[in-house]
Design an enzyme around this catalytic site. Structure first.
Site, PDB file in Angstrom:
ATOM      1  N   PRO A   1      -0.748  22.572  13.689  1.00  0.00           N
ATOM      2  CA  PRO A   1      -1.873  23.629  13.426  1.00  0.00           C
ATOM      3  C   PRO A   1      -1.746  25.016  13.886  1.00  0.00           C
ATOM      4  CG  PRO A   1      -2.459  21.969  15.340  1.00  0.00           C
ATOM      5  CD  PRO A   1      -1.094  21.522  14.767  1.00  0.00           C
TER       6      PRO A   1
ATOM      7  N   LYS B   1      -2.499  26.124   8.523  1.00  0.00           N
ATOM      8  CA  LYS B   1      -2.296  26.085   7.308  1.00  0.00           C
ATOM      9  C   LYS B   1      -2.857  24.939   6.394  1.00  0.00           C
ATOM     10  CE  LYS B   1       0.106  30.074   6.309  1.00  0.00           C
ATOM     11  NZ  LYS B   1      -1.111  30.665   6.552  1.00  0.00           N
TER      12      LYS B   1
END
Ligand code: APR
Ligand code: PHB
Length: 390
Positions: A292, A296
């Site tokens: 994370p 994206k």
């Protein structure tokens, strides 16, 4: 039942695909094994790339995001309490929008149902069949009854643990994976955010991230072991650690509050190639996972289904199969760049227990370079706001 495109999974990928196809006049049904309430409450990341906000507008689901989403013109990168800002607006003239993924999911469900779209929640025993034929089928149970949907195509939007990827015959897919030796302990709390923009913080005690969901709601993360038990972290200890890692001003700057949600996420990078088997397409987390740190995940899922909708449009409108055949290649070119960026952000910002003193020195030099060289900051900004989508 019969439909043109059977969609498995009502996450961002499946729902966005359903709206895209509806706009093109392509009939579709979504099946989802969780309840509507469950998927609408599932807390995930919350950063939308520039182009993704425009797509939500185009699909007629951007109103709440434009009103409640927080537009950010940059981020702060901080090392042991000293921060430097990466100014997206001046570097690449683009912004990002902070808006929780579950809010996007709510908007997509609401929009699709109001169009008369069909979403079957709370199904079980999903399976896919006849993938080698031109009429693949989806079977599932709902309220104890068995159902079958005959489709032209199946979109496997059923996330990392779904059934679509494992339904592809052995030997067709190649999987690429990296598992990181750390995870994130994440909280959602009733407290004012530390900063008006995100702070990505590299600290000798480990990475931390200070984010938000709304003017009075904080989202924050602490680097922890990948198998850490969130229950072993009393709320006071989480706040104390978030303060320590923020640096000397942590004590005064970070305001505590009631923790509403707490959980641990392990971190991995994963890609399957190709993302297609005959008339079954994989999209979103079913085909790839990013750590994370680059924010994206939702954006990549959205890009996949945009490309898939274009391929299906070419098939139905002009019987052209070139885009269908090129689906994997088109998606993977973007996915690998997002993997590269997420890996770069992850390894630059976390402490890896296996790193040597040399590695740590190199990492600190990288952080100094990225935050002081305009060329390097521009490259980070270009990737963070989202590479151009064509
Ligand atoms: N049958 C029906 N539905 C299923 C099945 C199944 N066998 N297995 C999984 N699902 C559903 C899940 O319940 C979930 O709602 O598929 C959906 C997949 O959604 P996501 O996991 O949100 O994946 P995706 O739509 O690709 O979105 C990717 O989600 O995990 C985050 O960070 C990730 O932001 C990224 C985004
Ligand atoms: C979040 O707001 O949850 C968030 C923001 C940025 C990230 C990851 C998560 O990189």
């Amino acid at each position: 039942m019969r439909t043109q495109v059977g969609i498995i999974g009502a996450g961002p990928a499946g729902l966005t695909l359903s709206l895209l196809l509806h706009r093109l006049g392509i009939d579709n049904i979504i099946i989802e094994n969780r309840s509507r309430a469950y998927v609408e409450a599932r807390i995930r990341a919350g950063v939308l790339e520039h182009w993704a906000t425009d797509l939500l507008d185009e699909l007629g689901v951007g109103a709440r995001m434009r009103k409640q989403g927080l537009v950010h013109e940059g981020i702060e990168i901080r090392v042991n309490g000293v921060g430097r800002r990466i100014d997206f607006k001046s570097l690449v003239n683009k912004t990002i929008t902070v808006y929780g993924q579950h809010e996007v999911v709510k908007d997509l469900i609401q929009a699709r149902l109001s169009q008369g779209g069909r979403i079957e929640f709370e199904v079980s025993d999903t399976s896919v069949h006849d993938l080698e034929s031109d009429k693949p089928t989806i079977r599932f149970k709902k309220n104890g009854e068995s159902h079958e949907i005959t489709c032209d195509f199946i979109a496997g939007c059923d996330g990392f643990h779904g059934i679509c990827r494992p339904s592809v015959p052995t030997g067709v897919l190649t999987e690429f994976e990296r598992v990181y030796p750390f995870g994130w302990l994440g909280i959602l709390a009733e407290s004012p955010p530390v900063n008006h923009e995100l702070i990505y913080n590299n600290h000798d005690r480990g990475f931390s991230l200070y984010a938000m969901r709304a003017p009075m709601i904080t989202r924050a993360y602490l680097q922890c072991d990948p198998d850490e038990d969130a229950k072993k972290w009393p709320d006071e200890e989480i706040w104390a650690e978030l303060k320590r890692r923020l640096g000397p001003e942590g004590e005064t700057r970070l305001k505590t509050g009631r923790i509403i949600e707490k959980g641990v996420t392990a971190m991995r990078s994963f890609v399957t190639e190709p993302m297609q088997y005959k008339r079954l397409f994989l999209a979103g987390d079913a085909a790839h996972i990013v750590p994370p740190t680059g924010a994206k995940g939702m954006n990549l899922a959205t890009a996949d289904v945009l490309f898939l909708s274009r391929a299906l449009e070419a098939f139905y409108k002009s019987n052209n199969t070139a885009l269908i055949e090129g689906y994997s290649k088109k998606c993977l070119s973007r996915i690998w760049k997002a993997q590269r960026f997420s890996y770069f952000m992850t390894t630059m910002l976390h402490l890896n227990p296996k790193d040597s003193a040399f590695d740590r020195k190199r990492q600190l030099a990288e952080l100094d370079y990225v935050t002081s060289s305009e060329a390097a900051a521009k490259a980070l900004a270009e990737n963070y706001v989202g590479l151009p989508i064509d």
